[in-house]
Design an enzyme around this catalytic site. Structure first.
Site, PDB file in Angstrom:
ATOM      1  N   GLU A  44      24.754  21.868 -20.492  1.00 19.19           N
ATOM      2  CA  GLU A  44      23.348  21.953 -20.910  1.00 19.19           C
ATOM      3  C   GLU A  44      22.682  23.189 -20.324  1.00 19.19           C
ATOM      4  OE1 GLU A  44      20.900  18.665 -19.511  1.00 19.19           O
ATOM      5  OE2 GLU A  44      19.355  19.137 -20.993  1.00 19.19           O
ATOM      6  N   GLU A 102      22.524  21.047 -25.389  1.00 24.22           N
ATOM      7  CA  GLU A 102      23.329  20.209 -24.514  1.00 24.22           C
ATOM      8  C   GLU A 102      24.315  19.309 -25.257  1.00 24.22           C
ATOM      9  OE1 GLU A 102      21.158  16.949 -22.671  1.00 24.22           O
ATOM     10  OE2 GLU A 102      19.282  17.749 -23.455  1.00 24.22           O
ATOM     11  N   ASP A 149       0.818  -1.216   0.000  1.00 23.09           N
ATOM     12  CA  ASP A 149       0.000   0.000   0.000  1.00 23.09           C
ATOM     13  C   ASP A 149       0.855   1.271   0.000  1.00 23.09           C
ATOM     14  OD1 ASP A 149       0.962  -0.440   2.487  1.00 23.09           O
ATOM     15  OD2 ASP A 149      -0.919  -0.106   3.555  1.00 23.09           O
ATOM     16  N   HIS A 174      11.419  16.019 -21.255  1.00 24.16           N
ATOM     17  CA  HIS A 174      11.452  15.861 -22.715  1.00 24.16           C
ATOM     18  C   HIS A 174      10.036  16.218 -23.144  1.00 24.16           C
ATOM     19  CE1 HIS A 174      15.134  12.964 -22.606  1.00 24.16           C
ATOM     20  NE2 HIS A 174      15.382  14.143 -22.107  1.00 24.16           N
ATOM     21  N   HIS A 182      24.553  11.684 -28.546  1.00 24.96           N
ATOM     22  CA  HIS A 182      23.130  12.028 -28.428  1.00 24.96           C
ATOM     23  C   HIS A 182      22.821  13.307 -29.197  1.00 24.96           C
ATOM     24  CE1 HIS A 182      24.247  15.071 -25.444  1.00 24.96           C
ATOM     25  NE2 HIS A 182      24.851  14.145 -24.728  1.00 24.96           N
ATOM     26  N   HIS A 230      22.793   7.820 -18.772  1.00 21.35           N
ATOM     27  CA  HIS A 230      21.707   7.837 -17.782  1.00 21.35           C
ATOM     28  C   HIS A 230      22.192   7.279 -16.441  1.00 21.35           C
ATOM     29  CE1 HIS A 230      18.368   8.072 -21.062  1.00 21.35           C
ATOM     30  NE2 HIS A 230      19.005   9.213 -20.884  1.00 21.35           N
ATOM     31  N   ARG A 287      29.505  17.287 -20.609  1.00 21.57           N
ATOM     32  CA  ARG A 287      28.269  17.822 -21.224  1.00 21.57           C
ATOM     33  C   ARG A 287      28.005  19.172 -20.577  1.00 21.57           C
ATOM     34  NH1 ARG A 287      25.236  13.826 -20.616  1.00 21.57           N
ATOM     35  NH2 ARG A 287      23.915  14.201 -18.818  1.00 21.57           N
ATOM     36  N   HIS A 298      16.269  19.122 -26.792  1.00 22.50           N
ATOM     37  CA  HIS A 298      14.863  18.689 -26.873  1.00 22.50           C
ATOM     38  C   HIS A 298      14.000  19.814 -26.335  1.00 22.50           C
ATOM     39  CE1 HIS A 298      15.318  17.987 -22.522  1.00 22.50           C
ATOM     40  NE2 HIS A 298      16.467  17.418 -22.811  1.00 22.50           N
ATOM     41  N   TYR A 345      31.983  12.199 -24.964  1.00 25.22           N
ATOM     42  CA  TYR A 345      32.226  11.129 -23.984  1.00 25.22           C
ATOM     43  C   TYR A 345      33.244  10.160 -24.582  1.00 25.22           C
ATOM     44  CZ  TYR A 345      27.693  13.161 -23.064  1.00 25.22           C
ATOM     45  OH  TYR A 345      26.669  14.060 -22.873  1.00 25.22           O
ATOM     46  N   ASP A 360      16.363  21.651 -16.756  1.00 22.50           N
ATOM     47  CA  ASP A 360      17.185  20.489 -17.132  1.00 22.50           C
ATOM     48  C   ASP A 360      18.580  21.008 -17.473  1.00 22.50           C
ATOM     49  OD1 ASP A 360      18.287  18.193 -18.152  1.00 22.50           O
ATOM     50  OD2 ASP A 360      17.025  18.108 -19.943  1.00 22.50           O
ATOM     51  N   ASP A 396      23.876  16.452 -13.985  1.00 22.93           N
ATOM     52  CA  ASP A 396      22.718  16.807 -14.815  1.00 22.93           C
ATOM     53  C   ASP A 396      21.519  16.786 -13.871  1.00 22.93           C
ATOM     54  OD1 ASP A 396      20.574  16.922 -16.581  1.00 22.93           O
ATOM     55  OD2 ASP A 396      21.470  15.537 -18.037  1.00 22.93           O
TER      56      ASP A 396
HETATM   57  N1  GLY Z   1      18.331  15.100 -18.170  1.00 21.24           N
HETATM   58  C1  GLY Z   1      17.928  14.480 -19.353  1.00 21.24           C
HETATM   59  C2  GLY Z   1      18.396  15.180 -20.532  1.00 21.24           C
HETATM   60  O1  GLY Z   1      19.321  15.959 -20.455  1.00 21.24           O
HETATM   61  O2  GLY Z   1      17.840  15.060 -21.587  1.00 21.24           O
HETATM   62 MN    MN Z   2      19.809  16.999 -18.710  1.00 19.64          MN
HETATM   63 MN    MN Z   3      18.212  17.532 -21.549  1.00 17.11          MN
END
Ligand code: GLY
Ligand code: MN
Ligand code: MN
Length: 435
Positions: free
Chosen positions: A405, A381, A37, A358, A347, A240, A403, A351, A385, A268, A257
């Site tokens: 962003e 971003e 629960d 996202h 990547h 991730h 990265r 986005h 890597y 983000d 991140d």
């Molecule tokens: N934190 C997820 C991304 O940067 O898309």
């Molecule tokens: Mn991010």
């Molecule tokens: Mn992002």
């Protein structure tokens, strides 16, 4: 806070798009069980939130566009003093009308009795099939019943239209109040990132930095908009990475991140900085490449430019930089054409951002990248890597993951970088960490 008036305006706008003769049905997110629960923290479906600000489960919105006097109706949990002793105050049907501006509200338990009546006289239902198979069956069952029984005595819906397209197109363009909420979300994330830079020292654990981020979010009455990524050293190369449990070593970089969720809106943001406060030579060289790629990419975030121009610009600058550093071989044209950069630039460069991290909204129209327009908010971003096992290149680069962003709003002029206050140049980062 987004006001009742704005939610009502959004509902009216959506009803205007659907047109008279339609009925729009939006269901609240279901509560998810963690075990027995115990539930996961509840998060309302963003479409529902966008149209109402109502954040309780067990609810359904029914919008009835009509030539004269459109109506919005909410089915929600009826207040129950026993339940309130366990879970706290509920809005109830009266609150739905008074606080949320619905024209009418009924207990969710009456939905199966009342909804078929509301559907009578409508031609089509705007509804997202596939998200709740049980309710899909109920709805389709009613439509079949109508078809069998009505014999044209009254009009009944015989078409289901996907709601996504029209609603998500609205959500893609942020109003002034939405941008203000996003700015606040970014401001809180900024505090979290700066605090992480200030407390970070060799010998700490990623978990301690994770805790610092959550401390800032929680003490600002927010939550994280996603599980923060706190990756020291080679963990930064795991896109991730969320286990956040390794020691932070002298001489390594730390990639964070992390974003906040304020009033439903996500930030983000990623920053990468040295655990000991001082970038080493190779770290400096690679950071400069990612930073240059990001700055050039932000420069092309302009109304009228195609969305994919942002990614292409970042990739071109990053690829050029990697060739100069000897990480990639060959000419720029060849590296771009043969996509050699994809070994280390894995990547996309961004986005849409909004109620969802996202966020919703099409990226292409008729097979072509869509053009940026004022009101859109996106992340920029770029990241490079270099895996530990990249034996083809000099070992000084191996295990580096960087990265950067930021969150950027498209305007009629230069991009509005919502996160521009967060230290980003190596000088500013080193200065903050030394202070
Ligand atoms: N934190 C997820 C991304 O940067 O898309
Ligand atoms: Mn991010
Ligand atoms: Mn992002």
């Amino acid at each position: 806070m987004i006001k009742q008036k704005e939610f009502a305006k959004r509902r009216l706008q959506l009803m205007g798009v659907a047109g008279a003769g339609s009925v729009i049905i939006v269901r609240a997110a279901a509560q998810k069980v963690r075990n027995n629960d115990v539930h996961y923290p509840y998060r309302q479906n963003s479409d529902f939130l966008y149209l109402s600000g109502f954040s309780e489960p067990d609810a359904m919105m029914v919008l009835l566009p009509q030539e004269k006097g459109s109506r919005s109706i909410l089915f929600c949990r009826a207040r129950d003093s026993h339940r309130e002793m366990w879970d706290g105050l509920m809005t109830g049907t009266e609150g739905a009308v008074e606080q949320f501006g619905f024209d009418e509200a009924f207990p969710i338990g009456e939905m199966e009795k009342r909804l078929p009546q509301l559907l009578r006289g409508c031609e089509r239902i705007y509804y997202d099939l596939g998200k709740d198979p049980d309710f899909d069956q109920v709805l389709i069952g009613w439509m079949n019943d109508f078809r069998a029984k009505t014999r044209k005595k009254f009009l009944a819906p015989d078409e289901i239209v996907a709601l996504d397209h029209s609603l998500h197109e609205m959500r893609l363009f942020k109003s002034r109040t939405e941008i203000t909420a996003m700015r606040k979300s970014v401001r809180i994330a900024a505090k979290a990132h700066q605090r992480a830079m200030q407390v970070c020292k060799p010998g700490m654990n990623e978990a301690e930095i994770h805790a610092e981020l959550l401390h800032t979010f929680t003490s600002n009455q927010c939550e994280a908009s996603y599980i923060p990524i706190v990756g020291g050293g080679v963990n930064a190369c795991v896109l991730h990475y969320i286990s956040n449990r390794d020691p932070l070593n002298d001489g390594d970089l730390l990639l964070i991140d992390a974003g906040a969720e304020y009033d439903g809106y996500a930030s983000d943001i990623t920053r990468t900085f040295p655990v000991n406060g001082k970038f080493s030579g190779p770290q400096r060289d690679l950071y400069q490449v990612v930073l240059a790629a990001q700055q050039k990419a932000i420069d092309v975030v302009r109304a009228g430019n195609p969305w994919d121009h942002v990614h292409e610009t970042a990739v071109q600058v990053a690829t050029e930089g990697m060739i100069d550093l000897g990480i990639l071989k060959g000419s720029l044209d060849e590296a771009l054409e043969e996509e050699y950069f994809k070994d280390y630039y894995v990547h996309n460069t961004g986005h849409w951002l909004g109620l969802d991290v996202h966020d919703v909204g099409e990226y292409e129209i008729d097979g072509h990248s869509r053009v940026l327009e004022p009101g859109m908010v996106l992340t920029v971003e770029p990241g490079i890597y270099i895996p530990k096992n990249a034996t083809a290149i000099d070992e000084i680069w191996r295990g580096l993951g960087i990265r950067i962003e930021d969150n950027v709003a498209v305007t009629r002029d230069d991009a509005d970088i919502l996160s521009s206050d967060i230290c980003k140049t190596m000088e500013d980062i080193e200065e903050l960490m030394a202070s």
